[in-house]
Scaffold this motif. Structure first.
Motif, mmCIF file in Angstrom:
data_model
loop_
_atom_site.group_PDB
_atom_site.id
_atom_site.type_symbol
_atom_site.label_atom_id
_atom_site.label_comp_id
_atom_site.label_asym_id
_atom_site.label_seq_id
_atom_site.Cartn_x
_atom_site.Cartn_y
_atom_site.Cartn_z
ATOM 1 N N VAL A 196 0.887 -1.177 0.000
ATOM 2 C CA VAL A 196 0.000 0.000 0.000
ATOM 3 C C VAL A 196 0.923 1.226 0.000
ATOM 4 O O VAL A 196 1.643 1.463 0.973
ATOM 5 C CB VAL A 196 -0.918 0.023 1.243
ATOM 6 C CG1 VAL A 196 -1.791 1.270 1.227
ATOM 7 C CG2 VAL A 196 -1.785 -1.229 1.291
ATOM 8 N N LEU A 197 0.944 1.928 -1.092
ATOM 9 C CA LEU A 197 1.807 3.104 -1.201
ATOM 10 C C LEU A 197 0.966 4.353 -0.969
ATOM 11 O O LEU A 197 0.003 4.603 -1.696
ATOM 12 C CB LEU A 197 2.446 3.146 -2.606
ATOM 13 C CG LEU A 197 3.223 4.417 -2.951
ATOM 14 C CD1 LEU A 197 4.439 4.588 -2.059
ATOM 15 C CD2 LEU A 197 3.666 4.402 -4.410
ATOM 16 N N VAL A 198 1.327 5.109 0.065
ATOM 17 C CA VAL A 198 0.611 6.352 0.356
ATOM 18 C C VAL A 198 1.500 7.497 -0.119
ATOM 19 O O VAL A 198 2.535 7.786 0.493
ATOM 20 C CB VAL A 198 0.306 6.482 1.859
ATOM 21 C CG1 VAL A 198 -0.479 7.752 2.127
ATOM 22 C CG2 VAL A 198 -0.449 5.267 2.359
ATOM 23 N N PRO B 294 7.804 4.630 -13.236
ATOM 24 C CA PRO B 294 8.641 3.447 -13.501
ATOM 25 C C PRO B 294 8.883 2.599 -12.248
ATOM 26 O O PRO B 294 8.887 1.368 -12.329
ATOM 27 C CB PRO B 294 9.957 4.057 -14.014
ATOM 28 C CG PRO B 294 9.589 5.394 -14.536
ATOM 29 C CD PRO B 294 8.473 5.869 -13.680
ATOM 30 N N ALA B 295 9.089 3.257 -11.094
ATOM 31 C CA ALA B 295 9.355 2.509 -9.857
ATOM 32 C C ALA B 295 8.138 1.664 -9.477
ATOM 33 O O ALA B 295 8.273 0.500 -9.069
ATOM 34 C CB ALA B 295 9.704 3.473 -8.741
ATOM 35 N N ILE B 296 6.935 2.240 -9.621
ATOM 36 C CA ILE B 296 5.717 1.509 -9.243
ATOM 37 C C ILE B 296 5.462 0.371 -10.240
ATOM 38 O O ILE B 296 5.089 -0.742 -9.845
ATOM 39 C CB ILE B 296 4.521 2.478 -9.160
ATOM 40 C CG1 ILE B 296 4.788 3.494 -8.035
ATOM 41 C CG2 ILE B 296 3.220 1.742 -8.898
ATOM 42 C CD1 ILE B 296 3.873 4.695 -8.035
ATOM 43 N N ILE B 297 5.701 0.654 -11.518
ATOM 44 C CA ILE B 297 5.544 -0.403 -12.529
ATOM 45 C C ILE B 297 6.556 -1.523 -12.256
ATOM 46 O O ILE B 297 6.249 -2.713 -12.398
ATOM 47 C CB ILE B 297 5.717 0.195 -13.952
ATOM 48 C CG1 ILE B 297 4.543 1.148 -14.229
ATOM 49 C CG2 ILE B 297 5.775 -0.895 -15.021
ATOM 50 C CD1 ILE B 297 4.734 2.036 -15.443
ATOM 51 N N GLY B 298 7.751 -1.150 -11.786
ATOM 52 C CA GLY B 298 8.766 -2.141 -11.402
ATOM 53 C C GLY B 298 8.278 -3.035 -10.274
ATOM 54 O O GLY B 298 8.515 -4.249 -10.273
ATOM 55 N N LEU C 176 -1.356 -1.130 -4.232
ATOM 56 C CA LEU C 176 -2.505 -0.243 -4.027
ATOM 57 C C LEU C 176 -1.939 1.145 -3.697
ATOM 58 O O LEU C 176 -1.140 1.273 -2.761
ATOM 59 C CB LEU C 176 -3.364 -0.755 -2.863
ATOM 60 C CG LEU C 176 -4.420 0.204 -2.325
ATOM 61 C CD1 LEU C 176 -5.482 0.490 -3.371
ATOM 62 C CD2 LEU C 176 -5.069 -0.367 -1.072
ATOM 63 N N ILE C 177 -2.313 2.121 -4.490
ATOM 64 C CA ILE C 177 -1.799 3.472 -4.268
ATOM 65 C C ILE C 177 -2.906 4.336 -3.669
ATOM 66 O O ILE C 177 -3.989 4.429 -4.245
ATOM 67 C CB ILE C 177 -1.304 4.104 -5.587
ATOM 68 C CG1 ILE C 177 -0.204 3.231 -6.200
ATOM 69 C CG2 ILE C 177 -0.782 5.513 -5.358
ATOM 70 C CD1 ILE C 177 0.100 3.571 -7.648
ATOM 71 N N GLY D 40 -1.569 -2.151 -13.776
ATOM 72 C CA GLY D 40 -2.169 -3.106 -12.847
ATOM 73 C C GLY D 40 -2.213 -2.622 -11.407
ATOM 74 O O GLY D 40 -2.612 -3.373 -10.519
ATOM 75 N N ALA D 41 -1.802 -1.402 -11.179
ATOM 76 C CA ALA D 41 -1.868 -0.876 -9.803
ATOM 77 C C ALA D 41 -3.282 -0.348 -9.554
ATOM 78 O O ALA D 41 -3.921 0.178 -10.463
ATOM 79 C CB ALA D 41 -0.853 0.248 -9.622
ATOM 80 N N ARG D 42 -3.761 -0.528 -8.330
ATOM 81 C CA ARG D 42 -5.074 0.050 -7.994
ATOM 82 C C ARG D 42 -4.819 1.406 -7.352
ATOM 83 O O ARG D 42 -3.950 1.536 -6.482
ATOM 84 C CB ARG D 42 -5.817 -0.863 -7.030
ATOM 85 C CG ARG D 42 -6.162 -2.200 -7.677
ATOM 86 C CD ARG D 42 -6.717 -3.136 -6.659
ATOM 87 N NE ARG D 42 -8.054 -2.738 -6.243
ATOM 88 C CZ ARG D 42 -8.653 -3.258 -5.175
ATOM 89 N NH1 ARG D 42 -8.028 -4.145 -4.424
ATOM 90 N NH2 ARG D 42 -9.865 -2.884 -4.861
ATOM 91 N N VAL D 43 -5.561 2.403 -7.785
ATOM 92 C CA VAL D 43 -5.290 3.778 -7.338
ATOM 93 C C VAL D 43 -6.526 4.350 -6.647
ATOM 94 O O VAL D 43 -7.635 4.289 -7.192
ATOM 95 C CB VAL D 43 -4.897 4.674 -8.530
ATOM 96 C CG1 VAL D 43 -4.604 6.092 -8.043
ATOM 97 C CG2 VAL D 43 -3.685 4.107 -9.260
#
Lengths: 416, 179
Positions: A328-330, A339-343, A352-353, A392-395
């Protein structure tokens, strides 16, 4: 200015003037200030032996909750003490009632109590020493000292209650919990049909499937529910923070991290916390109330920082989190973060952002004068969020004037 | 506060009356003006006015002595000035303290002490104005020597105090607390 020096200078000045002019009456005038000084020196406070004890109505409080500080000062010396006792209120705390200073006359063995109420923002606040100014009865001679009266106050961030969060990490732990494990077994939700095996409960038998193939028995399978490993990353890079009208977007980030930590631990998951920006502050994953308290304490201490080595999210040590777990990235997100999140997604993490919207936050403080800039920033942000969703990240795009619970309910309602 | 204002009025009245009786009507306006400024400063809670009024009124008391005003009147004016200054100082400390425990007792003890010291100053000072003895140059030098030494000590202490203030004493105190 020191009162003794003022009066002594006056007395000596008059005496010298009288002698220089050979005028006895002027010398006689010098007697009055000299007697004032003499009387004060005779009555001057000797060695002070004061003892102080500090009691706080709560050593742990929520943000904005009033806390009463009571300091009892005892006079252990053999003489009476007239003193101004001043307490130093830590800078992040605000005085709401009473005064942190007390003028008092203390008989030997007597006590005096200084009481005031404070409230403040999250953090560890340390009280140290009392500042004591003892004087003679006329208040001419002053003796300054300090008395130890240590105290600590922890103000934890406000915790918003969130409804059940629908997250589905690729890997779960072996213990039963509330997160769908993508595996058949005992559970609630229908998962599939398989051959009957001895020991299966009779009520699991799928009568329709069994009737279609005489001689065989089929049973329903349910999706197992287990606990998961969840890592919360709080973006504490100063470059991500937006400030305006005495408010900072980082505080909303801290609130969101606290709300998610509380909700996810409440569901029985193993939760860790990484505060990234000022340093890499890592709270090892764990379960239960103790872990909740650890996370809240870590969040209470969280401060933004400006380290060149931690300027990019690409330097987040993702190996701290178990493979294929939930992250879970806040973060308000910066253009270079994609790029870091896609990584992270490429490494198998379910991301999950939760992103407090910096554009809306800043626009609320800037008003209409920055409408073109706002539109450009909005386009850039939407493009970034779209790119992350495609990866594919949930935001959860959170405009901070709306309740986080409401936003999460719409975006993360349990999908079962 | 009424007592402070009363004492300031008394101070100004004693000095002004003395100067007026001695035939210096114009100079008599000086203590009235200074007293008025002090009262205004007290009412408007200006802390520095008391510190300026004390040397001002003391200087007027000295001028009064040289202007042939009775030394007893000048002494009474100076003692009243000192009492008003001390009482004003006490009022300021009470108002700045925020909270005061046993305020009535504190005030009573202070006033009692001030009354004793002021009476003593007035008594011994009055005695000194009536006593006279002749001394030679050597005797005067011997009396002056401790006064000069004392003045040098006071000057040194004053310089140290100002140096401490310049070095930002509160910051040093905070540092001490942190340690």
């Amino acid at each position: 200015m020191n009162r003794v020096i003022v009066l002594s200078a006056l007395a000596l000045g008059l005496a010298i003037l009288g002698m220089a002019t050979l005028n006895g009456a002027v010398i006689a005038l010098a007697i009055a200030p000299a007697i004032f000084v003499g009387a004060a020196l005779l009555d001057a406070p000797g060695e002070l032996r004061l003892r102080a004890e500090r009691v706080l109505s709560a050593e742990r409080a929520g943000a904005g909750a009033p806390v009463t500080v009571r300091v009892t000062v005892s006079n252990d010396s053999a003489q009476e003490v007239q003193a101004l006792i001043e307490d130093h209120v830590p800078g992040m705390l605000k005085l709401v009632e009473g005064q942190p200073a007390l003028l008092v006359r203390l008989a030997p063995g007597a006590t005096a109590t200084l009481e005031y109420t404070i409230q403040g923002s999250r953090g560890f606040h340390h009280f140290n020493r009392l500042h004591v100014t003892a004087t003679d009865r006329l208040g001419i001679v002053q003796l300054r000292t300090s008395v130890a009266a240590p105290g600590k106050l922890l103000i934890v961030p406000e915790v918003m209650r969130l409804a059940r969060l629908g997250i589905r990490p690729r890997r779960t732990r072996v213990y039963s919990g509330t997160i769908p494990a993508r595996q058949g077994g005992p559970g609630v939700e229908f998962f599939g049909v398989r051959d009957y095996q001895p020991g299966d409960p009779v009520r699991w038998i799928n009568e329709r499937a069994s009737a279609r193939f005489p001689g065989s028995l089929y049973v329903n399978e349910f999706e197992q529910e287990r606990v998961a490993d969840i890592g919360i990353i709080l973006d504490a890079r100063r470059s991500s923070d937006v400030q305006g009208d005495g408010q900072t977007l980082f505080e909303y980030g801290v609130q969101a991290a606290a709300a998610f930590a509380d909700a996810l631990i409440g569901q029985g998951n193993r939760v860790g916390l990484l505060i990234y920006g000022n340093a890499i502050e890592w709270t090892f994953p764990g379960y239960g109330k103790m872990q909740r308290e650890k996370l809240l304490r870590a969040l209470a201490r969280a401060r933004t920082g400006d380290r060149a080595a931690l300027a990019s999210l690409g330097d987040v040590p993702t190996r701290l989190f178990p493979a294929r777990s939930q992250i879970v990235l806040v973060s308000p997100l910066q253009p270079g973060d994609a790029p870091a999140i896609i990584g992270m997604r490429a490494h198998g993490y379910d991301v999950l952002i939760v992103s407090p919207d910096p554009v809306a936050f800043e626009m609320a403080h800037l008003g209409a004068m920055a409408s073109l800039a706002t539109r450009i920033a909005r386009v850039e942000r939407n493009s970034l969020l779209r790119r992350l969703r495609h990866a594919g990240a949930r935001v959860v795009d959170w405009q901070v004037d709306v309740s986080l619970a409401q936003v999460c309910h719409a975006a993360l309602a349990d999908r079962r | 506060m009424r007592l402070v204002i009363g004492l300031i009025v008394l101070t100004a009245a004693i000095l002004a009356l003395g100067l007026f009786i001695a035939g210096h009507a114009l100079v008599a306006l000086a203590p009235v003006a200074l007293g008025g400024a002090w009262i205004a400063g007290t009412l408007y809670r200006r802390r520095d006015v008391g510190a300026l009024a004390l040397p001002g009124l003391a200087a007027i008391a000295v001028i009064a002595v040289f202007a042939s005003v009775s030394p007893l009147i000048a002494l009474a004016g100076l003692v009243a000035t000192l009492a008003a200054w001390n009482l004003h100082d006490m009022e300021q400390r009470i108002s700045l303290a925020g909270a005061v425990a046993g305020e009535a007792v504190l005030r009573r003890v202070h006033r009692m002490r001030l009354l004793i010291v002021a009476a003593l100053s007035l008594g011994i000072g009055s005695l000194a104005t009536t006593l006279r003895f002749d001394t030679g140059a050597i005797g005067a030098l011997l009396i002056a020597l401790p006064a000069i030494l004392g003045l040098s000590r006071v000057t040194a202490a004053l310089r140290r105090a100002m140096q401490r203030r310049a070095n930002n004493e509160p910051a040093a105190f905070q540092e001490k607390i942190r340690q």
